[in-house]
Design a protein around this motif. Structure first.
Motif, PDB file in Angstrom:
ATOM      1  N   ASP A 136     -36.542  19.163 -36.072  1.00 38.44           N
ATOM      2  CA  ASP A 136     -37.102  20.107 -35.107  1.00 38.44           C
ATOM      3  C   ASP A 136     -36.069  21.134 -34.644  1.00 38.44           C
ATOM      4  O   ASP A 136     -36.441  22.195 -34.134  1.00 38.44           O
ATOM      5  CB  ASP A 136     -37.640  19.350 -33.880  1.00 38.44           C
ATOM      6  CG  ASP A 136     -38.924  18.593 -34.192  1.00 38.44           C
ATOM      7  OD1 ASP A 136     -39.622  18.978 -35.152  1.00 38.44           O
ATOM      8  OD2 ASP A 136     -39.226  17.617 -33.476  1.00 38.44           O
ATOM      9  N   SER A 137     -34.797  20.819 -34.822  1.00 39.09           N
ATOM     10  CA  SER A 137     -33.762  21.782 -34.418  1.00 39.09           C
ATOM     11  C   SER A 137     -33.856  23.062 -35.256  1.00 39.09           C
ATOM     12  O   SER A 137     -33.518  24.144 -34.769  1.00 39.09           O
ATOM     13  CB  SER A 137     -32.378  21.152 -34.567  1.00 39.09           C
ATOM     14  OG  SER A 137     -32.124  20.788 -35.916  1.00 39.09           O
ATOM     15  N   PHE A 138     -34.324  22.953 -36.506  1.00 34.91           N
ATOM     16  CA  PHE A 138     -34.516  24.147 -37.324  1.00 34.91           C
ATOM     17  C   PHE A 138     -35.569  25.051 -36.711  1.00 34.91           C
ATOM     18  O   PHE A 138     -35.409  26.271 -36.639  1.00 34.91           O
ATOM     19  CB  PHE A 138     -34.940  23.742 -38.742  1.00 34.91           C
ATOM     20  CG  PHE A 138     -33.837  23.149 -39.564  1.00 34.91           C
ATOM     21  CD1 PHE A 138     -32.665  22.691 -38.985  1.00 34.91           C
ATOM     22  CD2 PHE A 138     -33.968  23.046 -40.932  1.00 34.91           C
ATOM     23  CE1 PHE A 138     -31.647  22.139 -39.737  1.00 34.91           C
ATOM     24  CE2 PHE A 138     -32.961  22.501 -41.707  1.00 34.91           C
ATOM     25  CZ  PHE A 138     -31.794  22.041 -41.105  1.00 34.91           C
ATOM     26  N   ARG A 139     -36.668  24.439 -36.269  1.00 30.38           N
ATOM     27  CA  ARG A 139     -37.749  25.208 -35.654  1.00 30.38           C
ATOM     28  C   ARG A 139     -37.299  25.822 -34.332  1.00 30.38           C
ATOM     29  O   ARG A 139     -37.556  27.000 -34.059  1.00 30.38           O
ATOM     30  CB  ARG A 139     -38.962  24.308 -35.429  1.00 30.38           C
ATOM     31  CG  ARG A 139     -39.546  23.704 -36.710  1.00 30.38           C
ATOM     32  CD  ARG A 139     -40.687  22.745 -36.381  1.00 30.38           C
ATOM     33  NE  ARG A 139     -41.325  22.187 -37.561  1.00 30.38           N
ATOM     34  CZ  ARG A 139     -40.890  21.111 -38.220  1.00 30.38           C
ATOM     35  NH1 ARG A 139     -39.800  20.483 -37.791  1.00 30.38           N
ATOM     36  NH2 ARG A 139     -41.537  20.668 -39.287  1.00 30.38           N
ATOM     37  N   GLU A 140     -36.618  25.021 -33.530  1.00 23.41           N
ATOM     38  CA  GLU A 140     -36.172  25.512 -32.228  1.00 23.41           C
ATOM     39  C   GLU A 140     -35.166  26.651 -32.384  1.00 23.41           C
ATOM     40  O   GLU A 140     -35.193  27.627 -31.621  1.00 23.41           O
ATOM     41  CB  GLU A 140     -35.558  24.357 -31.437  1.00 23.41           C
ATOM     42  CG  GLU A 140     -36.577  23.275 -31.061  1.00 23.41           C
ATOM     43  CD  GLU A 140     -35.912  22.041 -30.481  1.00 23.41           C
ATOM     44  OE1 GLU A 140     -34.647  22.025 -30.439  1.00 23.41           O
ATOM     45  OE2 GLU A 140     -36.632  21.094 -30.112  1.00 23.41           O
ATOM     46  N   GLY A 141     -34.259  26.526 -33.361  1.00 25.41           N
ATOM     47  CA  GLY A 141     -33.301  27.592 -33.590  1.00 25.41           C
ATOM     48  C   GLY A 141     -33.980  28.873 -34.038  1.00 25.41           C
ATOM     49  O   GLY A 141     -33.600  29.980 -33.626  1.00 25.41           O
ATOM     50  N   SER A 142     -34.997  28.735 -34.891  1.00 22.92           N
ATOM     51  CA  SER A 142     -35.728  29.918 -35.352  1.00 22.92           C
ATOM     52  C   SER A 142     -36.488  30.573 -34.203  1.00 22.92           C
ATOM     53  O   SER A 142     -36.479  31.801 -34.055  1.00 22.92           O
ATOM     54  CB  SER A 142     -36.691  29.530 -36.474  1.00 22.92           C
ATOM     55  OG  SER A 142     -37.419  30.648 -36.924  1.00 22.92           O
TER      56      SER A 142
END
Length: 286
Positions: free
Chosen positions: A164-170
């Motif tokens: 989910d960190s990928f989504r949050e970073g995006s």
């Protein structure tokens, strides 16, 4: 004081059961592959791969071409539908949504339906009701429906495995959900998605009952279907017909050709799977 590393008898029993199960699985796999190769390799000869076989010849080149065409036709239908359905279930739908629960229940139910039921559906609806006759299109749609639950489930798990960190970073950089899904999440999940596609390829290539009812069994001398409404003869159907409906007076030749067809089918599936795995690794590195 009792040593903590001492194994309990129940642990030893379960360990032995596990090793036994692994050994039996490997033995069955090696035995099946070895039996197919031992029985089929001696009967592989150049005449079996003729591109212009006579009407009374047993050639496996037309079934090979029909199998490849059928696999890619079914994947063109099933893969986009399965991937987009999984994207909706994971990225857009709410987790406690009743529609999502119904879709997942339906998907799991479809995954457990015997292939002959899919074949009867394709024969009654596509062949009889729609009047498509036994054809490439009817067979491709039938097997695409068959592998759709598999692709949906594997794609779901692949998307869930992306942190989910990928989504949050995006999202933190100002990207919208659509851009995040297709630029960040989906590329990271491609290896898992391709794993599901590889399993789907194996099931399509090895399917017989559904294709026998929907794709038909065109003459072995027919190489290229000229239309999507032409009957095709995949390798699995070809092998079945050689064993169950041999030409009068050619039982031994048909049986030997069936063994050779099994070898070619095995090599074809392994080759396509190896190619898919290679593409998955390249995409993962890229």
């Amino acid at each position: 004081m009792r040593n903590k590393t001492t194994r309990k008898p129940i642990d030893i029993v379960f360990r032995c059961i596990t090793y036994f199960a692994i050994s039996m699985t490997l033995f069955a796999l090696i035995y099946i592959i070895g039996y197919i190769l031992f029985s089929g390799l001696p009967h592989l000869r150049p005449s079996l791969f003729s591109f212009n076989p006579p009407l009374d010849s047993i050639s496996i080149t037309p079934p090979i071409i029909s199998t490849i065409i059928l696999i890619f036709s079914a994947l063109i239908i099933a893969v986009p539908l399965g991937i987009f359905a999984a994207i909706y279930l994971v990225e857009y739908a709410k987790r406690d949504n009743k529609v999502v629960k119904i879709i997942r229940l339906t998907t799991e139910t479809l995954a457990g339906i015997p292939s002959i039921v899919y074949g009867l559906f394709g024969w009654l609806f596509l062949v009889i009701f729609l009047g498509w006759s036994q054809s490439l299109l009817a067979g491709a749609i039938t097997v695409s429906i068959m592998v759709l639950p598999l692709i949906i489930r594997t794609t779901e798990e692949a998307l869930k495995s992306v942190s989910d960190s990928f989504r949050e970073g995006s999202f933190g950089l100002g990207a919208g959900r659509l851009r995040t899904v297709f630029r960040i999440v989906l590329p990271s999940a491609i290896p898992g998605i391709l794993a599901g596609v590889i399993l789907a390829i194996g099931r399509i290539a090895g399917e017989t009952a559904a294709l026998l009812l929907t794709a038909g069994g065109s003459p072995a001398s027919t190489i290229f279907p000229t239309s999507i409404f032409d009957s095709v003869r995949p390798l699995s159907v070809h092998m079945y017909l050689l064993v169950m409906e041999p030409a009068p007076g050619y039982f031994d030749e048909s049986r030997n050709a069936a063994y050779a067809t099994a070898v070619v089918l095995l090599i074809t599936v392994v080759g396509i799977n190896a190619l898919s795995a290679f593409v998955a690794k390249r995409l993962a590195k890229g």
